[in-house]
Scaffold this motif. Structure first.
Motif, PDB file in Angstrom:
ATOM      1  N   GLY A  84       9.440   7.245  -4.369  1.00  0.00           N
ATOM      2  CA  GLY A  84       8.286   6.430  -4.771  1.00  0.00           C
ATOM      3  C   GLY A  84       8.297   5.024  -4.221  1.00  0.00           C
ATOM      4  N   ASP A  85       9.388   4.637  -3.568  1.00  0.00           N
ATOM      5  CA  ASP A  85       9.444   3.307  -2.940  1.00  0.00           C
ATOM      6  C   ASP A  85       8.763   3.309  -1.584  1.00  0.00           C
ATOM      7  N   SER A  86       8.365   4.469  -1.113  1.00  0.00           N
ATOM      8  CA  SER A  86       7.649   4.554   0.165  1.00  0.00           C
ATOM      9  C   SER A  86       6.333   3.799   0.046  1.00  0.00           C
ATOM     10  N   ALA A  87       6.156   2.812   0.909  1.00  0.00           N
ATOM     11  CA  ALA A  87       4.985   1.943   0.794  1.00  0.00           C
ATOM     12  C   ALA A  87       4.969   0.975   1.959  1.00  0.00           C
ATOM     13  N   LEU A  88       3.886   0.195   2.011  1.00  0.00           N
ATOM     14  CA  LEU A  88       3.808  -0.938   2.930  1.00  0.00           C
ATOM     15  C   LEU A  88       4.224  -2.170   2.138  1.00  0.00           C
ATOM     16  N   TYR A  89       5.188  -2.901   2.659  1.00  0.00           N
ATOM     17  CA  TYR A  89       5.662  -4.100   1.972  1.00  0.00           C
ATOM     18  C   TYR A  89       5.118  -5.321   2.713  1.00  0.00           C
ATOM     19  N   LEU A  90       4.359  -6.100   1.979  1.00  0.00           N
ATOM     20  CA  LEU A  90       3.692  -7.264   2.546  1.00  0.00           C
ATOM     21  C   LEU A  90       4.371  -8.549   2.099  1.00  0.00           C
ATOM     22  N   CYS A  91       4.445  -9.466   3.019  1.00  0.00           N
ATOM     23  CA  CYS A  91       4.937 -10.808   2.725  1.00  0.00           C
ATOM     24  C   CYS A  91       3.771 -11.764   2.902  1.00  0.00           C
ATOM     25  N   ALA A  92       3.671 -12.747   2.037  1.00  0.00           N
ATOM     26  CA  ALA A  92       2.622 -13.759   2.145  1.00  0.00           C
ATOM     27  C   ALA A  92       3.245 -15.131   1.985  1.00  0.00           C
TER      28      ALA A  92
END
Lengths: 118, 110
Positions: A84-92
């Motif tokens: 479930g950690d599969s994802a797009l990780y965004l930094c801002a």
């Protein structure tokens, strides 16, 4: 300025492994926030760091941790990976971290790191 | 609990038609709301915020506290408006947390 940069762009891991994602903010920005975006959903807030200190944390387990370095770059670490950690990780990044009134701080997003956990 | 709802996953219109992307929010205090846009193969970027009361690329959004809505509108859609649109609410506390909706994909056809 290249804007917010993130590395790597893509990553494949297996369950139980550990991952480190990296983010470099826009020059002069002192605040970095991390978001997780699962397919079909909007970004979900994980952390904010400002001046190397954690300013806020979202509803994520302790397997997620982060830190900010003296040059204001940041790392997001995830231990014991789950499918479930599969994802797009965004930094801002933003200039400051107060997020106060008067419009708050504009957040500038990076291109993201796509993590696939098998 | 603070929440942002975008009821439409996809909005399909023809060029020149009016556009309204719906956003409803749940927030106990005085909200700060934003619209972010993501064009194909580009990063997420701020389109507009309600405090600025500005019009960007022909888009406007009015905060309606009575209906707890912040709908995004444009009178005449252009093909280049095709993108993913996210409504976001600044979370409580003195830090920079954004609460996003699930997003609406706008497709403008020629």
């Amino acid at each position: 300025d290249a804007g917010v940069t993130q590395s790597p762009t893509h990553l494949i891991k297996t369950r139980g492994q550990h991952v480190t994602l990296r983010c470099s903010p826009i020059s002069g920005h002192k605040s970095v926030s991390w978001y997780q975006q699962v397919l079909g959903q909007g970004p979900q807030f994980i952390f904010q760091y400002y001046e190397k200190e954690e300013r806020g944390r979202g509803n994520f387990p302790d397997r997620f941790s982060a830190r900010q370095f003296p040059n204001y770059s940041s790392e997001l670490n995830v231990n014991a990976l789950l499918l479930g950690d599969s994802a797009l990780y965004l930094c801002a990044s933003s200039l400051a971290g107060s997020g106060g009134r008067g419009g708050g701080e504009t957040q500038y997003f990076g291109p993201g790191t796509r993590l696939l956990v098998l | 609990a603070q929440r942002v709802t975008q009821p439409e996953k996809l909005l399909s219109v023809f060029k020149g038609a009016p556009v309204e992307l719906k956003c409803n929010y749940s927030y106990s205090g005085s909200p700060e709301l934003f619209w972010y846009v993501q064009y194909s193969r580009q990063r997420l970027q701020l389109l507009l915020r309600h405090i600025s009361r500005e019009s960007i690329k022909g888009f406007t959004a009015d905060l309606n506290k009575g209906e707890t809505s912040f709908h995004l509108k444009k009178p005449f859609a252009q093909e280049e408006d095709s993108a993913m649109y996210y409504c976001a609410l600044k979370g409580p506390g003195g830090y920079n947390k954004l609460i996003f909706g699930a997003g609406t994909r706008l497709a403008v056809h020629p």
